[in-house]
Design a protein around this motif. Sequence first.
Motif, short mmCIF file in Angstrom:
data_model
loop_
_atom_site.label_atom_id
_atom_site.label_comp_id
_atom_site.label_asym_id
_atom_site.label_seq_id
_atom_site.Cartn_x
_atom_site.Cartn_y
_atom_site.Cartn_z
N ASN A 72 0.78 -1.20 0.27
CA ASN A 72 -0.03 -0.03 0.11
C ASN A 72 1.04 1.16 0.08
O ASN A 72 0.45 2.40 -0.46
CB ASN A 72 -0.87 -0.14 1.21
N THR A 73 2.03 1.27 0.68
CA THR A 73 3.07 2.09 0.51
C THR A 73 3.51 2.55 -0.78
O THR A 73 3.73 3.50 -1.40
CB THR A 73 4.20 2.11 1.53
N TYR A 74 3.77 1.49 -1.63
CA TYR A 74 4.47 1.57 -2.93
C TYR A 74 3.67 1.42 -4.10
O TYR A 74 4.17 1.39 -5.11
CB TYR A 74 5.62 0.48 -2.89
N LYS A 75 2.23 1.24 -3.87
CA LYS A 75 1.60 0.84 -5.17
C LYS A 75 1.43 2.09 -5.86
O LYS A 75 1.46 3.22 -5.44
CB LYS A 75 0.30 0.13 -4.85
N ASN A 76 1.29 1.65 -7.17
CA ASN A 76 0.99 2.95 -8.24
C ASN A 76 0.18 2.50 -9.29
O ASN A 76 -0.34 1.37 -9.37
CB ASN A 76 2.45 3.43 -8.76
N ASP A 77 -0.12 3.20 -10.24
CA ASP A 77 -0.96 2.87 -11.45
C ASP A 77 -0.40 1.76 -12.29
O ASP A 77 -1.23 0.68 -12.87
CB ASP A 77 -0.93 4.04 -12.66
N LYS A 78 0.97 1.59 -12.36
CA LYS A 78 1.50 0.27 -13.15
C LYS A 78 1.29 -0.93 -12.17
O LYS A 78 0.88 -2.04 -12.84
CB LYS A 78 2.96 0.36 -13.28
N THR A 79 1.35 -0.73 -10.84
CA THR A 79 1.27 -2.32 -9.92
C THR A 79 0.00 -2.66 -9.98
O THR A 79 -0.17 -3.87 -9.69
CB THR A 79 1.71 -1.95 -8.53
N LYS A 80 -0.92 -1.97 -10.43
CA LYS A 80 -2.32 -2.19 -10.50
C LYS A 80 -2.67 -3.48 -11.41
O LYS A 80 -3.84 -3.92 -11.55
CB LYS A 80 -3.34 -1.21 -10.62
N GLU A 81 -2.04 -3.35 -12.32
CA GLU A 81 -2.12 -4.37 -13.41
C GLU A 81 -1.23 -5.31 -13.82
O GLU A 81 -1.11 -6.37 -14.66
CB GLU A 81 -1.74 -3.47 -14.89
N ILE A 82 -0.03 -5.71 -12.81
CA ILE A 82 1.18 -6.66 -12.92
C ILE A 82 1.23 -7.34 -11.66
O ILE A 82 0.55 -7.25 -10.63
CB ILE A 82 2.37 -5.71 -13.24
N ILE A 83 2.20 -8.44 -11.84
CA ILE A 83 2.72 -9.13 -10.52
C ILE A 83 3.98 -8.27 -9.82
O ILE A 83 4.73 -8.00 -10.97
CB ILE A 83 3.11 -10.41 -11.00
#
Length: 410
Positions: free
Chosen positions: A186-197
Motif C-alpha cells: 500500500n505504500t509503494y503501489k502505483n498505476d503500474k502495479t495495479k495491472e502486474i505481478i
Amino acid sequence: MRHIYTSIDIGSDTIKVMVCEYLRGKNNLLATSVVDSRGIKKGLITDYEQAKICIKQAFIEAEKMLGFKLKKTVAIIPSYYANFTVINGSIDVLGKVEGTDIVNLLQEAMKGSLEEKREMVTIIPIDFQADDVVTKNPLGLSCKQLKTRAVLVTTPKNNIYSVVGLISEIGIEVVDISLGCIGDINTYKNDKTKEIITAVINIGHEKTEVSLYNKDIIVKHSILNIGSKNVDNDISYMYKLASTTSKKLKETFALPHKSLASLSEERKVKNKLGEEITINQYEISEIVQSRIEEILILANKELNALTPRKPEQIFVTGGITNMINFNQICREKLGKCAIIGNVSLIGARNNKYSSVYGNIIYFIDKLKLKGKNYSMITEEEMEILSTPKKESNNSMLGKVFGYFFDEEED
C-alpha cells in the motif's frame, strides 16, 4: 471531524508508531516515534513485560509530539504462517449498494473458510460484481445481486492475541489489525502495479520478508531468517567491535557496494578491548556487500519458489535500503525490475516506515469501501486527556473484528 489515524509496527530492532491526518485526499504526518525494542525476537514477543514497556514508551513519545493522548491504533501482527485464501460470496441487494451491503457480503464470503486455531486478519476484495457490472468499489450502484471475489488473510490465533493483548494492557484499543506485507504494497503501489505481478523484499533486522502480489493483492508470502543484524554481526566479528558500534559504522560509514567505497577514507573506533583501531571504508564495504548479496540472492531464490513467473517489478525496502546507492547492488542481484522503495510521506521519508505507513493507507481504503466516516481521535479528545477506560464484557477480538463488521461508530 478531523480524520486522524495511528499505526504501530512492533519490530525486533525498533518499535514504530505513526500518526497521520487524512485531509483532502492526502496523508499528513502529525507524529512518529521510534523506540528500541526489548523482549521481541524476529517480530515475536519473547518477554511480555519488557515488550510492554517499550510499546508504552513508543506511544508516550508520539503523544509528546501531539499534545494529546492516543487511545486507538491499527496494529501490525506477526506474519508467520499467514494464509491467503481466495473466497467468493453473493448476496441479494435492494436498490443501491451501501456500506452495510459490502460488510454483509464479505461476511457471507468468509463463512466456512476459517480453519480451527486460526483467526481472520483481514479480507481484501479482488473485485465486485453488481449484476453485470464488475468494479473495485460498488458503493452507490443499483443492482439486485452483489458478488465478490476476495482474499481471506488468516494467521494462528497466538500471533494476534499476543500483540492485541499487550497493546490493550497499556490502555490503547486496537481497532484493526494487518500484516507488514499488506502495509508495504500500500505504500509503494502505483498505476503500474495495479495491472502486474509485483514483489516486495523487506529486509528487517532479524528477518527478511518476501511477498508476492497480483494487481496489488497479496497472494504469497515467505520469511527468511536473515536480516540487517547479520551485517552488524559480520562487522563485529571482523573488527571485534560492540554491536552498537558496528551498527553505527554500517549506517554512517560503510557502503553497500565496494566499487563506490574509497580506498583512502578511514575511521578510528575502539574495539571491545578498548584498543583504538583504524577501519578502511573499502574493506568494511566488502564485508557489508558480501552479506547484502547473500540476503538478496536468498530472497530471489524464495521468489522463484513462490512463483514460476518473474515479477515485473520488485520493491526492496527496510531500513538498510536507505544506505547510499543501495539500488546498484539490487539491480546486480535482482535485475532491472528491482527498485528501492520510496516512502513519499513528508517527514518520514525512510524505508523503515513502509509497513507502518502503508497500513494507515490500507485502513483508510477500507473506510472508503464501506462509505464510513471515522476517526481515531474526536475533537473533544484533542482537547482533554483521556480518562481511564471502562471495563467491557466484550472479548478482545470481538472489539477488533467488530470494528470491521459493525457500523456503530460514525
